[in-house]
Design a protein around this motif. Structure first.
Motif, PDB file in Angstrom:
ATOM      1  N   HIS A   9       0.876  -1.172   0.000  1.00 37.97           N
ATOM      2  CA  HIS A   9       0.000   0.000   0.000  1.00 37.97           C
ATOM      3  C   HIS A   9       0.908   1.215   0.000  1.00 37.97           C
ATOM      4  O   HIS A   9       1.800   1.328   0.845  1.00 37.97           O
ATOM      5  CB  HIS A   9      -0.935  -0.021   1.201  1.00 37.97           C
ATOM      6  N   ILE A  10       0.684   2.134  -0.933  1.00 34.99           N
ATOM      7  CA  ILE A  10       1.692   3.131  -1.287  1.00 34.99           C
ATOM      8  C   ILE A  10       1.103   4.537  -1.316  1.00 34.99           C
ATOM      9  O   ILE A  10       0.019   4.747  -1.867  1.00 34.99           O
ATOM     10  CB  ILE A  10       2.253   2.810  -2.689  1.00 34.99           C
ATOM     11  N   THR A  11       1.855   5.487  -0.764  1.00 35.54           N
ATOM     12  CA  THR A  11       1.606   6.912  -0.948  1.00 35.54           C
ATOM     13  C   THR A  11       2.892   7.511  -1.490  1.00 35.54           C
ATOM     14  O   THR A  11       3.916   7.544  -0.795  1.00 35.54           O
ATOM     15  CB  THR A  11       1.196   7.598   0.374  1.00 35.54           C
ATOM     16  N   ILE A  12       2.862   7.941  -2.726  1.00 36.82           N
ATOM     17  CA  ILE A  12       4.051   8.445  -3.410  1.00 36.82           C
ATOM     18  C   ILE A  12       4.388   9.851  -2.921  1.00 36.82           C
ATOM     19  O   ILE A  12       3.517  10.721  -2.884  1.00 36.82           O
ATOM     20  CB  ILE A  12       3.840   8.433  -4.933  1.00 36.82           C
ATOM     21  N   LYS A  13       5.663  10.048  -2.560  1.00 37.94           N
ATOM     22  CA  LYS A  13       6.161  11.359  -2.123  1.00 37.94           C
ATOM     23  C   LYS A  13       6.949  12.053  -3.229  1.00 37.94           C
ATOM     24  O   LYS A  13       6.930  13.267  -3.339  1.00 37.94           O
ATOM     25  CB  LYS A  13       7.073  11.206  -0.900  1.00 37.94           C
ATOM     26  N   ASP A  16       9.430  11.015  -9.389  1.00 40.95           N
ATOM     27  CA  ASP A  16      10.619  10.634 -10.157  1.00 40.95           C
ATOM     28  C   ASP A  16      11.368   9.485  -9.484  1.00 40.95           C
ATOM     29  O   ASP A  16      11.756   8.516 -10.138  1.00 40.95           O
ATOM     30  CB  ASP A  16      11.552  11.826 -10.350  1.00 40.95           C
ATOM     31  N   LYS A  17      11.566   9.601  -8.177  1.00 34.85           N
ATOM     32  CA  LYS A  17      12.240   8.522  -7.448  1.00 34.85           C
ATOM     33  C   LYS A  17      11.389   7.254  -7.439  1.00 34.85           C
ATOM     34  O   LYS A  17      11.917   6.144  -7.533  1.00 34.85           O
ATOM     35  CB  LYS A  17      12.570   8.956  -6.018  1.00 34.85           C
ATOM     36  N   TRP A  18      10.078   7.416  -7.342  1.00 36.31           N
ATOM     37  CA  TRP A  18       9.187   6.253  -7.360  1.00 36.31           C
ATOM     38  C   TRP A  18       9.299   5.529  -8.692  1.00 36.31           C
ATOM     39  O   TRP A  18       9.347   4.296  -8.751  1.00 36.31           O
ATOM     40  CB  TRP A  18       7.748   6.640  -7.071  1.00 36.31           C
ATOM     41  N   SER A  19       9.353   6.266  -9.776  1.00 40.67           N
ATOM     42  CA  SER A  19       9.497   5.668 -11.099  1.00 40.67           C
ATOM     43  C   SER A  19      10.808   4.884 -11.198  1.00 40.67           C
ATOM     44  O   SER A  19      10.833   3.771 -11.740  1.00 40.67           O
ATOM     45  CB  SER A  19       9.438   6.757 -12.164  1.00 40.67           C
ATOM     46  N   GLN A  20      11.878   5.430 -10.658  1.00 44.90           N
ATOM     47  CA  GLN A  20      13.166   4.730 -10.653  1.00 44.90           C
ATOM     48  C   GLN A  20      13.066   3.421  -9.870  1.00 44.90           C
ATOM     49  O   GLN A  20      13.530   2.366 -10.327  1.00 44.90           O
ATOM     50  CB  GLN A  20      14.251   5.603 -10.034  1.00 44.90           C
ATOM     51  N   TYR A  21      12.469   3.496  -8.691  1.00 45.40           N
ATOM     52  CA  TYR A  21      12.309   2.306  -7.842  1.00 45.40           C
ATOM     53  C   TYR A  21      11.458   1.259  -8.559  1.00 45.40           C
ATOM     54  O   TYR A  21      11.840   0.094  -8.673  1.00 45.40           O
ATOM     55  CB  TYR A  21      11.676   2.717  -6.511  1.00 45.40           C
ATOM     56  N   ARG A  22      10.305   1.694  -9.047  1.00 43.72           N
ATOM     57  CA  ARG A  22       9.359   0.780  -9.696  1.00 43.72           C
ATOM     58  C   ARG A  22       9.990   0.094 -10.907  1.00 43.72           C
ATOM     59  O   ARG A  22       9.741  -1.080 -11.161  1.00 43.72           O
ATOM     60  CB  ARG A  22       8.108   1.557 -10.101  1.00 43.72           C
ATOM     61  N   ILE A  79      15.845  -0.385  -1.032  1.00 46.39           N
ATOM     62  CA  ILE A  79      15.046   0.145   0.071  1.00 46.39           C
ATOM     63  C   ILE A  79      15.315   1.623   0.338  1.00 46.39           C
ATOM     64  O   ILE A  79      14.350   2.385   0.528  1.00 46.39           O
ATOM     65  CB  ILE A  79      15.181  -0.729   1.330  1.00 46.39           C
ATOM     66  N   PRO A  80      16.557   2.116   0.329  1.00 45.77           N
ATOM     67  CA  PRO A  80      16.743   3.563   0.528  1.00 45.77           C
ATOM     68  C   PRO A  80      16.006   4.406  -0.523  1.00 45.77           C
ATOM     69  O   PRO A  80      15.423   5.443  -0.192  1.00 45.77           O
ATOM     70  CB  PRO A  80      18.254   3.752   0.446  1.00 45.77           C
ATOM     71  N   LEU A  81      16.000   3.947  -1.757  1.00 50.47           N
ATOM     72  CA  LEU A  81      15.264   4.656  -2.805  1.00 50.47           C
ATOM     73  C   LEU A  81      13.768   4.607  -2.535  1.00 50.47           C
ATOM     74  O   LEU A  81      13.066   5.616  -2.663  1.00 50.47           O
ATOM     75  CB  LEU A  81      15.594   4.049  -4.170  1.00 50.47           C
ATOM     76  N   ARG A  82      13.261   3.435  -2.127  1.00 53.93           N
ATOM     77  CA  ARG A  82      11.836   3.307  -1.801  1.00 53.93           C
ATOM     78  C   ARG A  82      11.447   4.250  -0.668  1.00 53.93           C
ATOM     79  O   ARG A  82      10.425   4.927  -0.738  1.00 53.93           O
ATOM     80  CB  ARG A  82      11.515   1.863  -1.394  1.00 53.93           C
ATOM     81  N   LEU A  83      12.273   4.329   0.365  1.00 51.98           N
ATOM     82  CA  LEU A  83      11.965   5.197   1.502  1.00 51.98           C
ATOM     83  C   LEU A  83      11.936   6.664   1.106  1.00 51.98           C
ATOM     84  O   LEU A  83      11.135   7.441   1.630  1.00 51.98           O
ATOM     85  CB  LEU A  83      12.971   4.963   2.627  1.00 51.98           C
ATOM     86  N   ALA A  84      12.809   7.056   0.182  1.00 50.28           N
ATOM     87  CA  ALA A  84      12.827   8.443  -0.293  1.00 50.28           C
ATOM     88  C   ALA A  84      11.662   8.729  -1.227  1.00 50.28           C
ATOM     89  O   ALA A  84      11.182   9.859  -1.304  1.00 50.28           O
ATOM     90  CB  ALA A  84      14.143   8.729  -1.006  1.00 50.28           C
ATOM     91  N   ALA A  85      11.186   7.697  -1.920  1.00 49.56           N
ATOM     92  CA  ALA A  85      10.174   7.876  -2.957  1.00 49.56           C
ATOM     93  C   ALA A  85       8.742   7.845  -2.439  1.00 49.56           C
ATOM     94  O   ALA A  85       7.867   8.531  -2.978  1.00 49.56           O
ATOM     95  CB  ALA A  85      10.339   6.804  -4.017  1.00 49.56           C
ATOM     96  N   ALA A  86       8.491   7.049  -1.391  1.00 50.84           N
ATOM     97  CA  ALA A  86       7.095   6.808  -0.999  1.00 50.84           C
ATOM     98  C   ALA A  86       7.006   6.269   0.428  1.00 50.84           C
ATOM     99  O   ALA A  86       7.958   5.725   0.960  1.00 50.84           O
ATOM    100  CB  ALA A  86       6.453   5.802  -1.956  1.00 50.84           C
ATOM    101  N   ASP A  87       5.821   6.436   0.984  1.00 51.62           N
ATOM    102  CA  ASP A  87       5.472   5.728   2.219  1.00 51.62           C
ATOM    103  C   ASP A  87       4.814   4.433   1.773  1.00 51.62           C
ATOM    104  O   ASP A  87       3.811   4.457   1.041  1.00 51.62           O
ATOM    105  CB  ASP A  87       4.502   6.555   3.063  1.00 51.62           C
ATOM    106  N   VAL A  88       5.397   3.306   2.176  1.00 54.65           N
ATOM    107  CA  VAL A  88       4.929   1.996   1.711  1.00 54.65           C
ATOM    108  C   VAL A  88       4.732   1.064   2.890  1.00 54.65           C
ATOM    109  O   VAL A  88       5.637   0.910   3.714  1.00 54.65           O
ATOM    110  CB  VAL A  88       5.934   1.364   0.710  1.00 54.65           C
TER     111      VAL A  88
END
Length: 95
Positions: A9-13, A16-22, A79-88
């Protein structure tokens, strides 16, 4: 044979970083036979309360594969990228 599922369950912050992670996650799934089942945006909450606006569902052959994927160096490095990109919130289900 029962499968296991990871539901995120995701809230994107940071889109751009989320796209990289995904874009990098699918390669981490392959060694564990993980398969993207669903990715979508929330349209309506029909009952109760829900804080996130995106959801992803990934199917694995079993919980050992879920644990192997999550603990793998390939996924842990994201994981560091995910943490910067979104609350998951990531949840594992035996199914």
């Amino acid at each position: 044979m029962a499968n296991a599922y990871v539901i995120g369950h995701i809230t994107i912050k940071d889109p751009d970083k989320w796209s990289q992670y995904r874009d990098r996650v699918p390669a981490t799934l392959q060694p564990w036979r993980g398969e993207l089942v669903f990715r979508g945006k929330l349209v309506a909450v029909l009952g109760g309360e829900f804080a996130h606006n995106d959801t992803v569902v990934i199917r694995f052959p079993d919980m050992d594969a879920v644990k192997g994927w999550f603990d793998s160096a390939a996924y842990q490095s994201l994981i560091p990228l995910r943490l910067a990109a979104a609350d998951v919130d990531l949840l594992a289900y035996d199914g």
